[in-house]
Write a protein that holds these residues in place. Structure first.
Motif: not given
Lengths: 255, 416
Positions: A93-99, A148-149, A90, A104, A161
């Protein structure tokens, strides 16, 4: 006989639930071993095309066909498309807090393996695979531990990515503005990673504005994309000409 | 009031002060009745008495052949206190020096309980604690002697099984003396089809510079009602830290009344709830800053699906002379279905002018961009949702210092 990876015929698509039409009569075939580049002005709907192909629920196909490795893409969920070997890098790229990034990556690798009836990797096997690849793309152990990110620089996000591309080994990768926000060194890592992955059995679709990436990853075909479809197709010389003269003439052609 | 119509003999009916206390509580409960929709503190989680299905107090001694606790496999060592079907069945042997645990009736008989029993809350304010007092019969008295640290956590296990619909009133009194430290872990569970009403009151006294960490893992049976009051007092420099996890059950309410009595007293009340059926989870807090330089923090997060309901009521009260005080509160919920409901009521009462207070609340759905990112990497939607829900709640679980306990508490709601 060459293997068809992606075959798009007279595709119309737009914002879901009867929203604005964005893809308007697209035809495109990508065979195994080929590299295609799509170039076009801002707002031409290039990113939308990548989301339509990968199944983001914000968009819907209104008519036409898209086949991937002989299967009707439109009938498949995003995760099924991914597991069959369609990959999207992407633009943002999307940020995913907590993972954690590492957790992932393991989920993803094992989800794809499971779908393809391969035994899932255990912690040790996965770590071995990951360590080798992470070193290649200069993804540090610290980055893998982080969420993540989250807090990643533009270059770090793109390297992650490409690490995913290398771990998941898709059949067809779509790189949406993979070069945005990259300095020369990061661009080199990304393009080397892509070139290393690319072979006679897989294909690549690069969406970009810039020649820089295309100079590193040499496309077989360059398409000019405007108003939801391909206006003209050429080779690298077309991209070079675009850099000189801009999209103006082609945008006129699309009207 | 049929809840009071119990044809039973309670312990110590011949002890005048105890009898007087029960009588008083009975009168309060009879006068006020069960809370209803007009009762401010209960407007989101009141229920009719019928919902309980006429639970009875079981005053027969429990014959526990041990099967109730067979499945127990704790990942940590502990000092157990075990309740089975509402009766105290076991107290740890070989208690370490500085730790005393005795049954409530013993502490009543020898009078040791007197300075603590019903000394931390007003009967009029807590209808179910009044009921608990009116039928007071079972519980434990725990004292951590001054300057002692209990290394193993005190583990209170409340187990329910078999077909009788019981009303279980349990009172625990926990005294952490000056400079003492302890961890208590409460664990409620019931066999799948059991129906009962656990009505728990814990009175907790943290002495000067003492510290108590209080964990609660609640996975009662699906048809059970669970109401608990943690009435806590903290003296100078003392610390009370609690963490509540509510899983699925008909109705669960954990109410924390925390009085920070003297300078430097601090409290943290955190919680997580996750319901996916049609139950109600209510986490209610009332943190009362009664002296200068007192601090409190609250973080509660929930995930609701199905026709479940989540309630958070958080009160921070700062008394006029409680200057230089901080009180923070945050509640967030993920609401995953149209039928699920979340009600949040923050209340700040600030009578001092040199304080730092904040509260916040939000509710929403999972982030579609995050979901798509995970799906686009081959992770099935359901698994992606699980990953994001766990990530959402991890912010609260991260507050549990002991990793073993954290993992054990988490497993309550992440049964993957």
């Amino acid at each position: 006989m060459t293997q068809k990876l992606l075959e798009i015929k007279e595709l119309y698509a737009g914002v879901a639930d009867g929203g604005k039409e964005i893809v308007k009569g697209l035809n495109l075939t990508i065979n195994a071993g080929e590299i295609h580049a799509i170039m076009g002005p801002n707002g031409a709907g290039k990113s939308t095309l990548s989301y339509v192909l990968t199944g983001k629920s914000d968009y819907a196909v209104t008519s036409g066909e898209m086949q991937f490795c002989g299967q009707d893409l439109n009938a498949l969920k995003p995760e099924e498309r991914a597991a069959l070997g369609l990959f999207l890098s992407m633009q943002a790229p999307v940020e995913i807090p907590g993972v954690s990034t590492q957790a992932f990556l393991k989920y993803a690798v094992n989800a794809v393996r499971k779908y393809n009836h391969l035994p899932e990797l255990d912690a040790a096997e996965f770590l071995k695979l990951l360590r080798g690849k992470a070193k290649e793309f200069e993804v540090s152990a610290d980055m893998l531990k982080r969420e993540i990110n989250v807090g990643f620089s533009g270059g770090e996000k793109k390297r992650l990515e490409i690490l995913q591309l290398s771990l998941l080994q898709p059949k067809l990768a779509i790189l949406d503005e993979a070069d945005s926000g990259l300095d020369i060194d990061a661009l080199k890592i990304v393009s080397q990673g892509v070139n290393q992955w690319h072979n006679a059995d897989n294909g690549l679709l690069i969406i970009t504005h810039h020649l820089d990436l295309l100079k590193q990853i040499k496309p077989d075909f360059v398409h000019i994309y405007a108003d939801g479809r391909i206006i003209t197709t050429g080779d690298m010389t077309l991209a070079e000409e675009l850099e000189k003269n801009g999209y103006k003439n082609y945008v006129e052609m699309s009207k | 009031m049929s809840l009071l119509k119990q044809n039973i003999t309670l312990f110590g009916e011949n002890i005048p002060w105890l009898d007087g206390l029960r009588e008083k509580a009975r009168a309060v409960f009879e006068k006020n009745g069960l809370p209803n929709k007009k009762t401010e503190a209960w407007k989101y989680s009141f229920f009719k008495e019928d919902a309980l299905g006429l639970p009875l107090v079981d005053d027969t001694p429990h014959e526990c052949d041990g099967h109730c606790h067979e499945s127990e496999n704790l990942p940590f060592e502990s000092l157990p206190i075990k309740y089975c079907n509402g009766r105290l069945t076991h107290i740890a042997h070989d208690l370490p020096r500085g730790v005393m645990i005795i049954p409530l009736f013993e502490a009543i008989e020898n009078g040791e309980i007197k300075p603590y029993l019903n000394k931390s809350f007003a009967l009029e304010d807590f209808p179910f604690a009044a009921l608990n007092t009116a039928l007071l019969d079972e519980g434990a008295f725990v004292v951590i002697t001054k300057e002692f640290a209990a290394e193993k956590p005190i583990y209170l296990h409340y187990h329910q099984h078999d077909g009788m619909n019981r009303l279980c009133n349990i009172r625990n009194i926990i005294v952490v003396e000056k400079g003492a430290r302890a961890t208590m872990i409460e664990h409620f569970d019931g066999e799948a089809d059991a129906q009962y009403f656990d009505n728990i009151v814990n009175e907790i006294y943290v002495g000067t510079d003492g510290a108590l960490t209080h964990y609660k893992r609640m996975n009662e049976a699906g048809r059970a009602h669970h109401i608990a009051l943690n009435s806590v007092q903290v003296k100078a420099g003392g610390n009370y830290t609690s963490f509540v996890v509510h899983g699925e059950c008909a109705l669960a309410r954990t109410e924390s009344l925390v009085r920070l009595l003297q300078q430097g007293a601090a409290a943290e009340v955190n919680g997580v709830y996750r319901l996916a059926q049609n139950g109600v989870s209510d986490i209610t807090t009332n943190i009362r800053h009664l002296a200068p330089h007192t601090n409190s923090n609250q973080l509660v997060k929930g995930v609701l699906d199905g026709a479940a309901k989540g309630v958070f009521q958080g009160q921070i009260h700062i008394a006029p002379d409680a200057q230089q005080t901080t009180g923070h509160q945050l509640h967030r919920a993920l609401v995953l279905s149209d039928e699920a409901e979340v009600d949040c009521k923050p209340e700040l009462e600030i009578f001092a002018d040199d304080v730092k207070c904040s509260h916040g609340a939000s509710s929403g759905d999972l982030d579609v961009e995050q979901l798509f990112y995970l799906q686009s990497r081959g992770i099935p939607l359901e698994e992606a949702q699980k990953i994001l829900i766990e990530a959402y709640l991890n912010e609260v679980f991260a507050k549990i210092e002991d990793e073993t306990v954290a993992a054990w508490i988490k497993s309550n709601i992440f049964l993957s």
